[in-house]
Design a protein around this motif. Structure first.
Motif, short mmCIF file in Angstrom:
data_model
loop_
_atom_site.label_atom_id
_atom_site.label_comp_id
_atom_site.label_asym_id
_atom_site.label_seq_id
_atom_site.Cartn_x
_atom_site.Cartn_y
_atom_site.Cartn_z
N TYR A 153 0.82 -1.22 0.00
CA TYR A 153 0.00 0.00 0.00
C TYR A 153 0.85 1.27 0.00
O TYR A 153 0.34 2.36 -0.03
CB TYR A 153 -0.90 0.04 1.25
N ASP A 164 -0.85 4.82 -0.85
CA ASP A 164 -1.42 4.95 -2.19
C ASP A 164 -2.93 4.69 -2.12
O ASP A 164 -3.37 3.54 -2.00
CB ASP A 164 -0.74 3.93 -3.11
N ILE A 165 -3.73 5.75 -2.19
CA ILE A 165 -5.17 5.57 -1.98
C ILE A 165 -5.85 4.79 -3.12
O ILE A 165 -6.93 4.24 -2.94
CB ILE A 165 -5.91 6.92 -1.77
N SER A 166 -5.18 4.70 -4.29
CA SER A 166 -5.82 3.97 -5.40
C SER A 166 -5.88 2.47 -5.11
O SER A 166 -6.62 1.73 -5.75
CB SER A 166 -5.06 4.23 -6.70
N TYR A 171 -11.81 3.95 -0.37
CA TYR A 171 -11.16 5.08 0.31
C TYR A 171 -12.13 6.26 0.36
O TYR A 171 -12.74 6.62 -0.65
CB TYR A 171 -9.87 5.50 -0.41
N LYS A 178 -14.42 8.24 -2.71
CA LYS A 178 -13.26 8.74 -3.44
C LYS A 178 -13.69 9.67 -4.58
O LYS A 178 -14.64 9.41 -5.28
CB LYS A 178 -12.51 7.54 -4.01
N GLU A 201 -4.55 12.79 -3.21
CA GLU A 201 -4.95 12.55 -1.81
C GLU A 201 -4.10 11.51 -1.08
O GLU A 201 -4.39 11.19 0.07
CB GLU A 201 -6.42 12.16 -1.77
N ASP A 202 -3.06 11.02 -1.73
CA ASP A 202 -2.14 10.13 -1.00
C ASP A 202 -1.56 10.91 0.17
O ASP A 202 -1.33 12.11 0.07
CB ASP A 202 -0.99 9.69 -1.94
N THR A 256 -10.54 9.99 7.70
CA THR A 256 -10.59 9.23 6.45
C THR A 256 -9.30 8.42 6.31
O THR A 256 -9.32 7.23 5.96
CB THR A 256 -10.77 10.21 5.27
N ASN A 257 -8.18 9.05 6.62
CA ASN A 257 -6.90 8.37 6.46
C ASN A 257 -6.64 7.36 7.58
O ASN A 257 -6.01 6.32 7.36
CB ASN A 257 -5.77 9.40 6.38
N ALA A 260 -8.38 4.32 6.35
CA ALA A 260 -7.66 3.68 5.25
C ALA A 260 -6.48 2.85 5.76
O ALA A 260 -6.39 1.64 5.49
CB ALA A 260 -7.17 4.75 4.28
N GLN A 261 -5.61 3.49 6.53
CA GLN A 261 -4.40 2.77 6.93
C GLN A 261 -4.71 1.64 7.94
O GLN A 261 -4.08 0.58 7.88
CB GLN A 261 -3.35 3.73 7.47
#
Ligand code: AMP
Ligand code: ZN
Length: 484
Positions: A153, A164-166, A171, A178, A201-202, A256-257, A260-261
């Motif tokens: 990631y 890498d949000i993709s 996300y 997204k 947005e990464d 949000t992050n 994700a992580q």
């Protein structure tokens, strides 16, 4: 604590009010984003902690045990919530003319953390026993980044390691998905001008810093601000927990992050079941109150004007936590008058009975009807404005005994935290003022001056006491101090 656990909370994740049901029936696990300690907290920040205190106490009132964790951000938070701008702690060190070392950074953090804790205490906020400095958990940050690295990631560019949000299909679900930038403002979408990033947005998991920082497998530097909260949340509350709180500014980037992580590292969804966000406190001109700006008001500003901190708590409770507030002095003064009225009504109840005057307190019984109403309101997404109407109703009701009124008010105060248990409430006496020690010294010095017939000094001291919001009357029994 009363039985019955039907609590409804507005979950940012679903954008609806939901019935609250914790993952583990026995205990609610809750995480609150703590302050970035490079300056005093302003009263906007403190709104965050009054709100999460009410949430914790509402859960406890229903019989839940709450394990509450709060971080202290003492590293890694850049002036933009994304990954650009100056490091806030560095800015604090420069402002105070201190050299840039990790030791000085920690000292700065400890100083403002103590000030923050004093503010929490003054506002009757339960200080979480699980209160941790982010800089003590860098090892955990590194381990989490390594997990993400193993799962591909992450990628490295010249200034750090990025997520890498993709690689994450969902996300951004917290703010609408997204690519949906409608709910973000300009500064939140401008995730930094770094053209090396794969997607705008990464976000940074680790930022390099050659001058100062912690060792890591990727080089010296700092963990990203977002990874701190994920790592500490997971360490102390587990890979999935019940509640995460913070201000609405955290929805599009920080939280949000975190989602994700955390979800990508653990493979478990959802990271948090209920995301609960409070609205902002703006200035009277409708501007954002920010620590980095010139316009912020601290709790000290209020107390120096003679306002008791609990008045601020009470004023916040008069509004709903999801309603934006503008700070207007007149509104706070109105709240002070109302609060004094409540305290007076309460102290007029006097000793409840002959038993009480004989020294044995007749505690009375909590009125069930009022209690049910109070609980209905507070459990409906923490509707404190309506809960306060029940408090007024109890105090004005002529059909219930004084002892029962007292018991009922004290019961509600387990959630409201307005300080009725200190007989009449804190606003009625200077002894509970944050400046109490100073006032006491001034009063003693004035007593000495009076005995020495030094009337000039005595007058000067009177003025000094006045400036702290209290007036002095000389009576046959000595000096009497009361609020101006
Ligand atoms: P910080 O110290 O900047 O990390 O922020 C601590 C908490 O205060 C976060 O939950 C923010 O969302 C919240 N916050 C910051 N500014 C305001 C404001 N003006 N009104 C209400 N909450 C705020
Ligand atoms: Zn956080």
């Amino acid at each position: 604590m009363i039985s019955g656990k039907k609590i409804i909370l507005y979950n940012t994740l679903s954008r609806t009010k939901e019935n609250f049901a914790p993952i583990n029936k026995k205990e609610v696990r809750m995480y609150t984003c703590g302050p970035t300690v490079y300056n005093y907290a302003h009263i906007g920040n403190l709104r965050s902690y009054v709100f999460s205190d009410i949430l914790q106490k509402t859960l406890e009132y229903s019989g839940y045990r709450v394990k509450r964790v709060m971080n202290i951000t003492d590293i890694g938070h850049l002036s933009s919530d994304a990954d650009s701008g100056e490091d806030k702690m560095t800015k604090g060190l420069l402002r105070e003319g201190k050299t840039l070392t990790l030791k000085n950074m920690r000292e700065l953090a400890e100083f403002y953390t103590e000030k923050f804790k004093e503010d929490l205490k003054a506002l009757n906020i339960k200080i979480p026993t699980d209160l941790y400095f982010a800089s003590d958990y860098v090892k955990e940050d590194i381990e989490l980044i390594q997990k993400l690295e193993k799962k591909s990631y992450t990628y490295q560019i010249s200034d750090g390691i990025y997520f890498d949000i993709s690689k994450m299909p969902d996300y951004g679900i917290l703010w609408g998905g997204k690519g949906n930038k409608e709910t973000k403002n300009e500064s939140q979408t401008r995730i930094g001008e770094n053209s090396e990033k794969r997607n705008s947005e990464d976000f940074a998991l680790w930022k390099f810093d050659k001058k100062i920082g912690f060792e890591s497998p990727w080089g010296t530097g700092f963990p990203g601000w977002h990874i701190e909260c994920s790592a500490m949340g997971i360490k102390f509350l587990g890979e999935q927990f019940d509640i995460h709180t913070g201000g609405i500014d955290h929805i599009p980037v920080h939280h949000t992050n975190e989602i994700a992580q955390s979800e990508c590292a653990t493979g478990k969804k959802p990271f948090v079941k209920y995301w609960i966000h409070h609205e902002f406190l703006d200035t009277s001109k409708g501007e954002k109150m920010a620590k980095s700006g010139e316009n912020f008001i601290t709790l000290r500003t209020l107390t120096e004007k003679g306002m008791h901190p609990i008045t601020y708590r009470f004023w916040l409770l008069m509004g709903h936590y999801r309603t934006k507030l503008n700070f207007v002095w007149e509104a706070l003064e109105g709240a002070e008058t109302a609060l004094k009225r409540l305290y007076n009504l309460y102290s007029e109840l006097g000793p409840s009975s002959a038993k009480a005057s004989a020294g044995k307190e007749d505690v009375g019984k909590v009125n069930k009807e009022y209690q049910n109403k109070f609980k209905e309101f507070i459990d409906d997404d923490l509707d404190t404005p309506r809960a306060l109407t029940v408090l007024w109703d109890v105090l004005k009701d002529e059909n219930i005994s004084n002892a029962d009124k007292k018991a009922t008010v004290l019961d509600f105060d387990k959630v409201l935290g307005l300080g009725f248990s200190t007989q009449g409430g804190p606003a009625s006496g200077w002894e509970n003022d944050p400046n109490a020690e100073k006032i006491s010294t001034l009063v003693e010095e004035r007593e000495q001056a009076r005995q020495n017939k030094d009337f000039q000094k005595s007058d000067e001291l009177r003025k000094e006491i006045n400036s702290l919001g209290y007036e002095v009357k000389d009576t046959t029994e000595g000096q009497k101090i009361s609020k101006i």
